[in-house]
Design a protein around this motif. Structure first.
Motif, PDB file in Angstrom:
ATOM      1  N   THR A 149       1.652 -11.833  -1.125  1.00 10.25           N
ATOM      2  CA  THR A 149       1.169 -12.700   0.079  1.00 10.25           C
ATOM      3  C   THR A 149       1.066 -14.007  -0.302  1.00 10.25           C
ATOM      4  O   THR A 149       1.176 -15.019   0.751  1.00 10.25           O
ATOM      5  CB  THR A 149      -0.309 -12.108   0.746  1.00 10.25           C
ATOM      6  OG1 THR A 149      -1.108 -12.025  -0.447  1.00 10.25           O
ATOM      7  CG2 THR A 149       0.072 -10.636   1.167  1.00 10.25           C
ATOM      8  N   CYS A 150       0.394 -14.425  -1.709  1.00  8.09           N
ATOM      9  CA  CYS A 150       0.056 -15.785  -1.764  1.00  8.09           C
ATOM     10  C   CYS A 150       1.189 -16.457  -2.893  1.00  8.09           C
ATOM     11  O   CYS A 150       1.139 -17.809  -2.839  1.00  8.09           O
ATOM     12  CB  CYS A 150      -1.284 -15.749  -2.696  1.00  8.09           C
ATOM     13  SG  CYS A 150      -2.585 -15.299  -1.452  1.00  8.09           S
ATOM     14  N   PHE A 151       2.025 -15.659  -3.561  1.00  5.51           N
ATOM     15  CA  PHE A 151       2.805 -16.435  -4.252  1.00  5.51           C
ATOM     16  C   PHE A 151       4.388 -15.795  -4.240  1.00  5.51           C
ATOM     17  O   PHE A 151       5.256 -16.145  -5.104  1.00  5.51           O
ATOM     18  CB  PHE A 151       2.284 -15.858  -5.907  1.00  5.51           C
ATOM     19  CG  PHE A 151       1.040 -16.577  -6.183  1.00  5.51           C
ATOM     20  CD1 PHE A 151       0.897 -17.526  -6.697  1.00  5.51           C
ATOM     21  CD2 PHE A 151      -0.161 -15.663  -6.227  1.00  5.51           C
ATOM     22  CE1 PHE A 151      -0.106 -18.168  -7.367  1.00  5.51           C
ATOM     23  CE2 PHE A 151      -1.303 -16.010  -6.178  1.00  5.51           C
ATOM     24  CZ  PHE A 151      -1.473 -17.451  -7.013  1.00  5.51           C
ATOM     25  N   GLY A 152       4.547 -15.116  -2.884  1.00  6.32           N
ATOM     26  CA  GLY A 152       5.794 -14.960  -2.724  1.00  6.32           C
ATOM     27  C   GLY A 152       6.942 -14.542  -3.665  1.00  6.32           C
ATOM     28  O   GLY A 152       6.886 -13.348  -4.356  1.00  6.32           O
ATOM     29  N   THR A 197       0.729  -1.299  -0.177  1.00 12.51           N
ATOM     30  CA  THR A 197       0.001   0.021   0.263  1.00 12.51           C
ATOM     31  C   THR A 197       0.923   1.141   0.161  1.00 12.51           C
ATOM     32  O   THR A 197       0.432   2.202  -0.563  1.00 12.51           O
ATOM     33  CB  THR A 197      -0.839   0.239   1.058  1.00 12.51           C
ATOM     34  OG1 THR A 197      -1.842  -1.175   1.279  1.00 12.51           O
ATOM     35  CG2 THR A 197      -1.877   1.070   1.154  1.00 12.51           C
ATOM     36  N   LEU A 198       1.905   1.283   0.545  1.00 16.34           N
ATOM     37  CA  LEU A 198       2.822   2.355   0.666  1.00 16.34           C
ATOM     38  C   LEU A 198       3.154   2.966  -0.579  1.00 16.34           C
ATOM     39  O   LEU A 198       3.149   4.281  -0.696  1.00 16.34           O
ATOM     40  CB  LEU A 198       3.910   2.219   1.444  1.00 16.34           C
ATOM     41  CG  LEU A 198       3.748   1.712   3.125  1.00 16.34           C
ATOM     42  CD1 LEU A 198       5.219   1.329   3.722  1.00 16.34           C
ATOM     43  CD2 LEU A 198       3.106   2.807   3.741  1.00 16.34           C
ATOM     44  N   PRO A 199       3.560   2.196  -1.636  1.00 15.34           N
ATOM     45  CA  PRO A 199       3.826   2.847  -2.785  1.00 15.34           C
ATOM     46  C   PRO A 199       2.672   3.649  -3.596  1.00 15.34           C
ATOM     47  O   PRO A 199       2.595   4.728  -4.243  1.00 15.34           O
ATOM     48  CB  PRO A 199       4.271   1.841  -3.737  1.00 15.34           C
ATOM     49  CG  PRO A 199       4.800   0.919  -2.833  1.00 15.34           C
ATOM     50  CD  PRO A 199       3.909   0.904  -1.680  1.00 15.34           C
ATOM     51  N   LEU A 200       1.510   3.222  -3.155  1.00 16.00           N
ATOM     52  CA  LEU A 200       0.404   3.821  -3.875  1.00 16.00           C
ATOM     53  C   LEU A 200       0.087   5.166  -3.114  1.00 16.00           C
ATOM     54  O   LEU A 200      -0.215   6.130  -3.653  1.00 16.00           O
ATOM     55  CB  LEU A 200      -0.968   2.951  -3.557  1.00 16.00           C
ATOM     56  CG  LEU A 200      -2.426   3.587  -3.682  1.00 16.00           C
ATOM     57  CD1 LEU A 200      -2.691   3.908  -5.370  1.00 16.00           C
ATOM     58  CD2 LEU A 200      -3.610   2.727  -3.339  1.00 16.00           C
ATOM     59  N   SER A 227       7.223 -11.250  -9.207  1.00 13.55           N
ATOM     60  CA  SER A 227       7.565 -10.517 -10.621  1.00 13.55           C
ATOM     61  C   SER A 227       6.729 -11.124 -11.785  1.00 13.55           C
ATOM     62  O   SER A 227       5.939 -10.555 -12.525  1.00 13.55           O
ATOM     63  CB  SER A 227       8.986 -10.399 -10.763  1.00 13.55           C
ATOM     64  OG  SER A 227       9.454 -11.714 -10.793  1.00 13.55           O
ATOM     65  N   GLU A 228       6.573 -12.489 -11.651  1.00 14.01           N
ATOM     66  CA  GLU A 228       6.048 -13.257 -12.715  1.00 14.01           C
ATOM     67  C   GLU A 228       4.581 -13.028 -12.649  1.00 14.01           C
ATOM     68  O   GLU A 228       3.959 -13.159 -13.849  1.00 14.01           O
ATOM     69  CB  GLU A 228       6.466 -14.868 -12.768  1.00 14.01           C
ATOM     70  CG  GLU A 228       7.776 -15.150 -13.082  1.00 14.01           C
ATOM     71  CD  GLU A 228       8.682 -15.284 -11.790  1.00 14.01           C
ATOM     72  OE1 GLU A 228       8.315 -14.619 -10.767  1.00 14.01           O
ATOM     73  OE2 GLU A 228       9.644 -15.911 -11.565  1.00 14.01           O
ATOM     74  N   GLY A 229       4.036 -12.629 -11.614  1.00 14.61           N
ATOM     75  CA  GLY A 229       2.490 -12.383 -11.444  1.00 14.61           C
ATOM     76  C   GLY A 229       2.144 -11.293 -12.046  1.00 14.61           C
ATOM     77  O   GLY A 229       1.102 -11.186 -12.551  1.00 14.61           O
ATOM     78  N   ALA A 262      -3.600  -6.368  -7.149  1.00 11.88           N
ATOM     79  CA  ALA A 262      -2.915  -7.575  -7.555  1.00 11.88           C
ATOM     80  C   ALA A 262      -1.644  -7.561  -7.077  1.00 11.88           C
ATOM     81  O   ALA A 262      -0.973  -8.919  -6.919  1.00 11.88           O
ATOM     82  CB  ALA A 262      -2.936  -7.187  -9.158  1.00 11.88           C
ATOM     83  N   ASP A 263      -0.997  -6.579  -6.562  1.00 12.11           N
ATOM     84  CA  ASP A 263       0.433  -6.474  -5.865  1.00 12.11           C
ATOM     85  C   ASP A 263       0.227  -7.253  -4.477  1.00 12.11           C
ATOM     86  O   ASP A 263       1.140  -8.047  -4.298  1.00 12.11           O
ATOM     87  CB  ASP A 263       0.685  -5.164  -5.702  1.00 12.11           C
ATOM     88  CG  ASP A 263       2.369  -5.099  -5.095  1.00 12.11           C
ATOM     89  OD1 ASP A 263       3.158  -5.052  -5.945  1.00 12.11           O
ATOM     90  OD2 ASP A 263       2.447  -4.904  -3.797  1.00 12.11           O
TER      91      ASP A 263
END
Length: 516
Positions: free
Chosen positions: A218-221, A181-184, A225-227, A212-213
């Protein structure tokens, strides 16, 4: 020779006759038998036509009530269902809280009756599950993952995934959610400064990227980046498939090589290829037990079952797509509408901001702080009532089942309109279309006469696995935004909710944002 010709002609005529009888049985007689069983129990509905059922009438009604942008006249919280599903609203007024209708050879039963909704929520039988034709329609997007599977396959996948969304696990994800959230916040601060203290920001796109971030982290660790690329393709696929509401698609059309179908099939293959590449990389890694994320748990659970390479790959790909799509679209939609409602109601925005600032005390949020945000909880619950991420719950009776005193024949599809039951005056009061977070001051049981009619995350055993995750993410995001910014609705906003698997603003959500 003449005898052979007569035989061939007779054989062709017999085959054609048999085929016509088969089509008549599949396209009319089978559904007519279902309708007759429903009629005997008092259900009514619009008369269907041969081959199309009520499909053409639905298209006609939809074209007559072409969705036009709503004027900003103080009624932005009015019910949007008549614009999105005009045929359902028209038939509900004519035939009551439960009625039947047909698309092609699929028989539907619309249900907003509180007793039947309660019975469906209590039903734990595997004979009531996700509709077969919906599974086929949404196959490219969600496959046979936990969202759309049934029976033993659904139970196995739910067991595999559910524990990762228990509250103790979600609390451990708070830090990652804050980091996302901080970058937003920094982005919006820069935009506000660049615009001289007041910026017109289209927040829905930023919130979708943020959500999405969060899911990626949290789920794909380590697959974060691939996500990004997978999300991009899933978003394109979702837009491609949502060009026609699933309720008014003839089931047979999914097999035709139309432009939309070809694009969906192409994107489906690209997404599968990318996910399997992520799977290959992750399986080559040695992940310590303390570092396991949801993705790792899925991999270990699926490939340990000795299902065969092809089946295991399909299950991994499908569940990754389910988590990607459901995990970020739900939160992004809820956050977008919540901020719109707070922009429309500055008094509630001020109250929620005051609470957030007091609870946070200048620090970043943690799990204990989130529990203390009672005002924000009420705001979120009311926003989810007025603008639930999904508008419809679908079920199919795989065997004949009894709900209350009603017999649902095998093959009937049940549809519960979430947005409608959330606004019924007899349950929520005469102000059911108004934004009143105080109605949740004593929780859901104090907010309405029938708590089982509050279903923003679905109902019964098939309720959303990630609802606790979603609420925690919403509290983190909203508390940080409120503590940093104040906002109002942009004059460029055009109110036109659209149904794209989740309810989204058709023309975006621009807000005027400034430092609080």
């Amino acid at each position: 020779m003449e005898g052979i010709q007569i035989f061939v002609c007779s054989w062709v005529v017999a085959c054609l006759s048999g085929f016509c009888v088969y089509l008549y049985h599949v396209l009319w007689l089978r559904t007519e038998k279902l309708r007759e069983k429903l009629r005997k129990q008092g259900f009514r509905g619009p008369p269907p036509s041969f081959l199309c059922g009520n499909f053409l009438e639905m298209k006609r009604i939809e074209s007559m009530v072409a969705m036009s942008p709503r004027k900003q006249d103080g009624c932005l919280t009015d019910d949007y269902a008549p614009s999105l599903f005009p045929y359902l609203e028209l038939w509900r007024k004519e035939y009551g809280s439960a009625f039947m209708f047909t698309t092609g050879n699929v028989q539907h039963l619309y249900i907003s009756d509180p007793n039947l909704v309660k019975e469906i929520s209590l039903c734990k039988s595997w004979d009531l599950g996700k509709p077969s034709y919906v599974i086929e329609q949404l196959g490219p997007l969600l496959g046979r993952g936990v969202t759309l599977s049934n029976g033993h396959l659904w139970a196995h996948q739910r067991k595999l995934i559910a524990s990762e969304f228990f509250m103790d696990k979600v609390k451990g994800m708070v830090g990652l959610m804050v980091e996302s959230t901080l970058p937003l916040l920094k982005l919006w601060e820069d935009l506000v400064e660049a615009e001289g203290g007041l910026a017109d920001i289209r927040i829905d796109e930023d919130l979708r990227n943020l959500s999405a971030d969060v899911i990626s982290r949290t789920c794909f660790g380590s697959s974060y980046s691939e996500g990004k690329e997978i999300f991009s393709l899933l978003w394109k696929l979702q837009k491609t498939m949502s060009r026609t509401t699933i309720l008014i698609r003839l089931p047979i059309l999914r097999y035709l090589p139309t432009r939309n179908n070809r694009e969906a099939w192409r994107l489906e293959k690209e997404i599968e290829k990318l996910i399997l590449e992520v799977v290959r990389k992750r399986r080559e890694q040695n992940v310590a037990s303390s570092e396991k994320d949801l993705f790792q748990m899925i991999l270990e659970g699926v490939y340990a079952d000795q299902l065969g390479q092809k089946t295991a790959n399909s299950l991994v790909v499908d569940n990754c797509k389910n988590i990607y799509v459901a995990g970020h679209e739900t939160v992004a939609s809820a956050a977008t509408w919540t901020l719109m409602l707070l922009a429309l109601h500055p008094e509630w925005q001020s109250r929620a901001r005051k609470e957030a600032i007091e609870v946070l005390g200048g620090c970043l949020p943690n799990a204990d702080m989130l529990h203390k945000m009672k005002m924000l909880t009420m705001v979120i619950q009311e926003a989810l009532r007025l603008f639930p991420p999904s508008s419809l719950i679908a079920r199919e009776a795989f065997e004949e089942i009894h709900l209350d005193e009603v017999c649902i024949p095998k093959g009937v599809n049940l549809w519960i309109p979430i947005s409608t039951v959330h606004r019924m005056p007899e349950i929520w009061g005469p102000d059911s279309d108004r934004f009143k977070p105080e109605r949740f001051a004593h929780g859901i049981f104090g907010a309405c006469k029938l708590p089982h009619m509050y279903i923003p995350f679905g109902l019964g055993p098939r309720a959303c696995l990630g609802q606790k995750f979603a609420v925690v993410e919403l509290k983190i995001l909203l508390s940080l935004i409120l503590s940093k910014f104040s906002f109002s609705l942009s004059p460029n906003y055009i109110h036109s909710p659209a149904f794209r698997f989740v309810i989204q603003p058709q023309y975006g959500m621009p807000l005027l944002v400034q430092r609080a």
